[in-house]
Design an enzyme around this catalytic site. Structure first.
Site, short mmCIF file in Angstrom:
data_model
loop_
_atom_site.label_atom_id
_atom_site.label_comp_id
_atom_site.label_asym_id
_atom_site.label_seq_id
_atom_site.Cartn_x
_atom_site.Cartn_y
_atom_site.Cartn_z
CG ASN A 14 -3.85 5.79 3.63
OD1 ASN A 14 -4.74 5.35 2.92
ND2 ASN A 14 -2.86 5.04 4.05
CG ASP A 65 -2.01 -1.05 1.11
OD1 ASP A 65 -2.18 -1.60 0.01
OD2 ASP A 65 -2.69 -1.32 2.13
N GLY A 66 2.05 1.18 0.59
CA GLY A 66 2.94 2.34 0.60
C GLY A 66 3.37 2.74 -0.80
CG ASP A 99 -2.19 11.37 22.88
OD1 ASP A 99 -1.96 12.23 23.74
OD2 ASP A 99 -1.99 10.15 23.05
#
Length: 530
Positions: free
Chosen positions: A373, A294-295, A403
Site C-alpha cells: 500500500n 484487504d488487511g 504532518d
C-alpha cells in the site's frame, strides 16, 4: 572589532622594550587618552574584544541546509561509485566462471547433466535463430509479439535438461493485450516458479491473462484471525481441496492448531516452523488463498520477500478493494481458477531502505522492507511540523513541512493516500504517488511519479524534531536528523486473481466500497431547452 590603526604605533624606549600607544574611539564610551602596554597584552586584549556585529541566524540555518545537501550529494556519488564497482566485480566473476565452465566442457571433466546444461548455453545462438524464425511467423500474423522463456525446465518431458533442476512447480503462461488480440499487440511468456515467478520487468498496464501449463499441486490458505466464520470456512475449504481436488494444503501454525483441536483429520495439513521456512514458501506453493479483507492480502504479501505466487482473495472484511471473490460460491471460483485461464492484476510493491546518519555509504542500509500500500513518514508524538527534504533520483523535489508524507503504490491509492487528498489510480498503472499529509502550504498538491524513479526522503540537520516511518501501517521506525529513507519500485509484484478483469474489479470496488459519485438522478420534469 579593532583595526590596526586603533592599536596606535610602536615606540622604542631606551632599554630596548617596546611600548604601544593605543587610542580608543569616543563611540566606545572611553575618553581619548593614550596608554602604553606590552605587545602581548595588546594582542590579548584584541582577542578578547567581543565583535560588534552579531552573527545572522539566517546564515546559520542556510549553512546547515547546505551541509545537508552536500552530504546527500556526497552519499549519492559514493553510492553510485560503489554500485558501479560492485557491478564490474560481479561481471568479472561471471566472465571468469563462464570461461572456466567452457574450458571444463571442452576437457570433458563435467558430469553428464552439467554437460547438457553447458551445451544448451553454448548452442544458444542456434536456438535463438530457430526462435526468431518462429517469432517472425507469429508476428507476421498478429503484429507486435514477444516470446520469452524464463524457466529452467524444458517443456519436453524427454529433455535431459530436467536433471539440472529439482522437482518443478506449476508453470503458467501469461498473455496480455488491449481488448484481447484486436489491437494487434499481444505477448506470450512462460514463467516457472523455479526461477522466480513474475518480475516487474514482465508487468504491463494491459489486461493480463494467466493460463496454467501444469496443474497446481499446492495451495496456501491464509486467514483473518479471531473470526469464527472464517475458521469454519477454512476447515470446509481444506476438506474440499484435499478430498475433491487432491491438492496439498499449507496453513499458518496458528490455523493448523485450530484445525487439530476440531478434528485429527487435519493431520495431513502442512505448515512451517520458523522464518527460514517462510523464505522458501514461494518454492513450494502454487497458489495462495486469503480469507479476510484487504488487511489479509497485505499480510499475505508481506510474507513473501521475493516472488509471490498468484493470490485468490476472498472477501470477508469491511472493505474489499483487493478482494473481489465472494465466499458463497468459493467452490465455483476455485474450480475456475485451478482450471484457468484467469485474469490477474499485477499489483506493484515499493522497496524501502532506511539509511542512518552514521552509515559510511549508501550501500550500508537496514534490511529492505516491501510495502503493497504505502510508506508513511509523519511527526509521531512531536508537536513540531515535520521537515523533510525530498529528492527524485538526483533532482531536488521539495521540502515537506506539515504532518507528513505518503509514498504510495497505485494499489494503495484508495487507502491512506486517498484520505489525504490523493487521486484514485488504477492498480495496474505503474507509478508512485507522492501525497503530503496536511501540508503547511495551500499550493502543495499531490504528484504521481513514474515507476522507474528512486525517491529519497532526508531528515535535515536543522529539523526541529524526529520523524517516524511506518510501512503498510507496521514496522514503525524512528528517523533522526541525518537519516534518510530510500524508496523505489520492488522487482516482485503481487499477482491477484480477478473475478472479471482488472478494470471491472477496480470500478466495482470504488462504486461498492466508496459509493463513488453516488447521487440521485435529476428528474425530468421542469423547464427544458426548446
Amino acid at each position: 572589532m579593532m583595526s590596526p590603526r586603533d592599536l596606535g604605533s610602536h615606540v622604542s624606549s631606551g632599554n630596548g622594550n617596546s611600548t604601544v600607544t593605543c587610542t580608543q574611539p569616543e563611540e566606545n564610551g572611553f575618553a581619548d587618552s593614550p596608554y602604553s602596554l606590552d605587545s602581548e597584552s595588546v594582542v590579548q586584549k584584541f582577542l578578547e574584544e567581543p565583535p560588534i556585529k552579531a552573527v545572522d541566524d539566517h546564515l546559520v540555518e542556510f549553512s546547515e541546509a547546505l551541509r545537508t545537501v552536500a552530504k546527500a550529494l556526497r552519499r549519492v556519488a559514493e553510492g553510485k561509485a560503489s554500485a558501479q564497482a560492485e557491478a564490474a566485480e560481479w561481471k568479472r566473476k561471471y566472465e571468469l566462471e563462464r570461461a572456466h565452465n567452457l574450458q571444463l566442457l571442452h576437457e570433458g571433466d563435467y558430469p553428464d547433466s552439467k554437460v547438457e546444461c553447458l551445451k544448451m548455453l553454448s548452442n544458444k545462438s542456434v536456438l535463438d535463430d530457430a526462435n526468431s524464425e518462429k517469432n517472425e511467423r507469429c508476428c507476421g500474423k498478429h503484429g507486435i509479439c514477444s516470446h520469452e522463456v524464463l524457466r529452467d525446465k524444458a517443456t519436453n518431458s524427454d529433455s535431459k535438461v530436467v536433471g539440472c533442476s529439482g522437482m518443478g512447480k506449476a508453470s503458467f503462461k501469461l498473455s496480455w493485450g488491449c481488448n484481447g488480440e484486436k489491437s494487434g499487440q499481444h505477448k506470450h511468456d512462460i514463467v516457472s516458479f523455479e526461477r522466480g515467478n513474475i518480475t516487474t520487468a514482465e508487468r504491463s498496464s494491459k489486461q493480463i491473462s494467466l493460463r496454467w501449463e501444469s496443474h497446481p499441486q499446492t495451495v496456501l490458505i491464509l486467514t483473518k484471525p479471531n473470526s469464527i466464520s472464517v475458521r469454519v470456512l477454512c476447515a470446509e475449504m481444506v476438506r474440499w481441496l484435499i478430498d475433491h481436488k487432491k491438492i496439498d494444503v499449507f496453513v499458518e501454525p496458528r490455523v493448523r492448531t485450530e484445525l487439530l483441536t476440531e478434528s485429527s483429520y487435519f493431520n495431513f495439513v502442512q505448515t512451517w516452523e520458523d522464518d527460514a521456512d517462510i523464505l522458501l514458501l514461494h518454492t513450494k506453493v502454487d497458489l495462495v488463498v486469503t480469507l479476510g479483507g484487504d488487511g489479509t492480502v497485505l499480510w499475505a504479501a508481506s510474507m513473501f520477500k521475493g516472488p509471490v505466487p498468484p493470490v485468490v482473495p476472498f472477501s470477508l472484511g469491511s472493505l474489499g478493494f483487493m478482494t473481489p471473490f465472494q465466499t458463497e460460491r468459493y467452490r465455483d471460483y476455485l474450480n475456475a481458477v485451478l482450471k484457468g485461464p484467469i485474469s490477474i492484476t499485477l499489483r506493484h510493491r515499493l522497496q524501502c531502505h532506511v539509511i542512518r546518519d552514521a552509515a559510511k555509504n549508501e550501500l550500508e542500509t537496514e534490511e529492505p522492507i516491501l510495502v503493497l500500500n504505502e510508506v508513511t513518514i509523519d511527526r509521531g508524538m512531536s508537536s513540531f511540523l515535520t521537515y523533510l527534504e525530498c529528492y527524485c533520483d538526483n533532482s531536488f523535489v521539495t521540502c515537506v513541512q506539515g504532518d507528513g508524507l505518503i509514498l504510495s503504490t497505485t494499489s494503495g491509492s484508495t487507502a491512506y493516500s486517498l484520505a489525504a487528498g490523493g487521486s484514485m489510480v488504477h492498480p495496474q498503472v505503474p507509478g508512485i504517488l507522492f501525497t503530503p499529509i496536511c501540508p503547511h502550504s495551500l499550493s502543495f498538491r499531490p504528484l504521481i511519479l513514474p515507476e522507474y524513479v528512486t525517491l529519497r526522503v532526508q531528515i535535515p540537520f536543522n529539523s526541529r524534531g524526529h520523524a517516524w516511518a511506518s510501512f503498510d501501517g507496521k514496522d514503525r521506525k524512528q528517523l533522526a536528523a541525518g537519516d534518510a529513507l530510500i524508496c523505489s519500485m520492488a522487482p516482485w509484484p503481487v499477482p491477484t486473481a480477478c473475478q472479471g478483469d482488472s478494470t471491472s474489479d477496480f470500478l466495482h470496488s470504488i462504486h461498492d466500497g466508496l459509493h463513488w459519485n453516488l447521487r440521485k438522478t435529476q428528474s425530468f420534469d421542469g423547464p427544458r431547452d426548446s
